[in-house]
Design a protein around this motif. Sequence first.
Motif, mmCIF file in Angstrom:
data_model
loop_
_atom_site.group_PDB
_atom_site.id
_atom_site.type_symbol
_atom_site.label_atom_id
_atom_site.label_comp_id
_atom_site.label_asym_id
_atom_site.label_seq_id
_atom_site.Cartn_x
_atom_site.Cartn_y
_atom_site.Cartn_z
ATOM 1 N N LEU A 77 0.723 -1.088 -0.077
ATOM 2 C CA LEU A 77 0.060 0.024 0.168
ATOM 3 C C LEU A 77 0.656 1.362 -0.072
ATOM 4 O O LEU A 77 0.671 2.129 -0.775
ATOM 5 C CB LEU A 77 -0.875 0.068 1.412
ATOM 6 N N GLU A 78 2.163 1.030 0.844
ATOM 7 C CA GLU A 78 2.694 2.393 0.759
ATOM 8 C C GLU A 78 3.584 2.696 -0.453
ATOM 9 O O GLU A 78 3.741 3.669 -0.889
ATOM 10 C CB GLU A 78 3.871 2.266 1.802
ATOM 11 N N ALA A 79 3.803 1.550 -1.072
ATOM 12 C CA ALA A 79 4.656 1.475 -2.498
ATOM 13 C C ALA A 79 3.555 2.374 -3.584
ATOM 14 O O ALA A 79 3.947 3.149 -4.346
ATOM 15 C CB ALA A 79 5.115 0.130 -2.783
ATOM 16 N N TYR A 80 2.275 1.580 -3.390
ATOM 17 C CA TYR A 80 1.186 2.273 -4.268
ATOM 18 C C TYR A 80 1.055 3.864 -4.077
ATOM 19 O O TYR A 80 0.944 4.682 -5.178
ATOM 20 C CB TYR A 80 -0.041 1.682 -3.995
ATOM 21 N N GLN A 81 0.956 4.219 -2.758
ATOM 22 C CA GLN A 81 0.749 5.583 -2.667
ATOM 23 C C GLN A 81 1.960 6.427 -3.201
ATOM 24 O O GLN A 81 1.847 7.514 -3.627
ATOM 25 C CB GLN A 81 0.334 5.698 -1.042
ATOM 26 N N ARG A 82 3.288 6.011 -2.582
ATOM 27 C CA ARG A 82 4.545 6.774 -3.409
ATOM 28 C C ARG A 82 4.221 6.905 -4.599
ATOM 29 O O ARG A 82 4.770 7.864 -5.290
ATOM 30 C CB ARG A 82 5.460 5.953 -2.820
ATOM 31 N N ALA A 83 3.970 5.784 -5.584
ATOM 32 C CA ALA A 83 4.045 5.673 -6.995
ATOM 33 C C ALA A 83 3.171 6.693 -7.473
ATOM 34 O O ALA A 83 3.138 7.423 -8.512
ATOM 35 C CB ALA A 83 3.910 4.288 -7.624
ATOM 36 N N SER A 84 1.804 6.652 -6.716
ATOM 37 C CA SER A 84 0.899 7.531 -7.417
ATOM 38 C C SER A 84 1.197 9.024 -7.171
ATOM 39 O O SER A 84 1.063 9.703 -7.903
ATOM 40 C CB SER A 84 -0.451 7.390 -6.404
ATOM 41 N N GLU A 85 1.932 9.327 -6.161
ATOM 42 C CA GLU A 85 2.624 10.739 -5.868
ATOM 43 C C GLU A 85 3.416 11.153 -7.009
ATOM 44 O O GLU A 85 3.417 12.235 -7.424
ATOM 45 C CB GLU A 85 3.034 10.784 -4.426
ATOM 46 N N ILE A 86 4.428 10.368 -7.318
ATOM 47 C CA ILE A 86 5.382 10.491 -8.451
ATOM 48 C C ILE A 86 4.756 10.847 -9.635
ATOM 49 O O ILE A 86 5.250 11.501 -10.253
ATOM 50 C CB ILE A 86 6.355 9.220 -8.360
ATOM 51 N N PHE A 87 3.886 9.731 -9.887
ATOM 52 C CA PHE A 87 3.086 9.893 -11.072
ATOM 53 C C PHE A 87 2.440 11.196 -11.394
ATOM 54 O O PHE A 87 2.548 11.852 -12.288
ATOM 55 C CB PHE A 87 2.061 8.884 -11.179
ATOM 56 N N ASP A 88 1.622 11.624 -10.213
ATOM 57 C CA ASP A 88 0.858 13.054 -10.283
ATOM 58 C C ASP A 88 2.148 14.368 -10.590
ATOM 59 O O ASP A 88 1.594 15.234 -11.126
ATOM 60 C CB ASP A 88 0.398 13.228 -9.018
#
Length: 271
Positions: A77-88
């Motif tokens: 879950l933390e990796a997903y959230q971090r990837a989402s922030e980078i993507f944004d």
Amino acid sequence: MAPRSPRRGPNSAAGGYRSPGLPFFGHKTRHEREWEEVRSSAQDDLVALGDDIRSLDVDVQMPGVSDEAKQRYGQALEAYQRASEIFDRAKRPEDLAPVSETLEEGRYAMAYTKAVLEGRPPPERRPPCFFDPRHGPSTEEVQWAPPGGSLRPVPACAADALRLKEGFQPHGRQVTVDGRPTDYWNAPRHYGPWAGGYFNGFGGGGLLSTLLMGSALGAGLGLGAEAIGELFDGDGDGGGGDWGDGGDGGDGGDWGDGGDGGDFGGDGGLF
């Protein structure tokens, strides 16, 4: 808490990307079209991992679930959230390499979580499946040849390895290039950073350049002879990882970094 899927905002492929200052009726430039294509693929990867995480949300919260499973689920879950922030924050194809690199971490954490929940041994920390990195960590190497190319060992998940052994084609990842579906490993240069990011933890995208060497197509991910070593992080120094970077010295690990014995090495490898 399970993740929410990334929003398809005004800069997403589905929303119709338009650069600031570009007239509403104007035609998209080639770079804008390319950015739409690769950004859409990265967004699909985010959505896929988010869906996978949500599918286990109830299971992880059941009574008796081990702390190990909960910890690994939290890492996913933390990796997903971090990837989402980078993507944004991403503005160009090069910005997507850390997105896929982080998603690979999440995929491994999910595979680990599922194994613990099902009472199976946890998976090895291996490179993702070459045919579709969304399949998660590979389980073995299989012999595969691109059209017009020679056989070479590539990392594959258990399902794709079985398909190949039974004479079927693997479930390969396709992306959109000029409106047409294309195998991701044969996509043009602007897909390179996104694809290479999945392998950054195992020697970088230099792995892909080595895998595609000798293909009659010769241009997968923009990897012509002049592009090798430019798109990804392989620096030619012989850094010494299991999936090294094609340097000249190095230790010759299991997957070689340009030493004398690595399967995917530089001077002494198979390719």
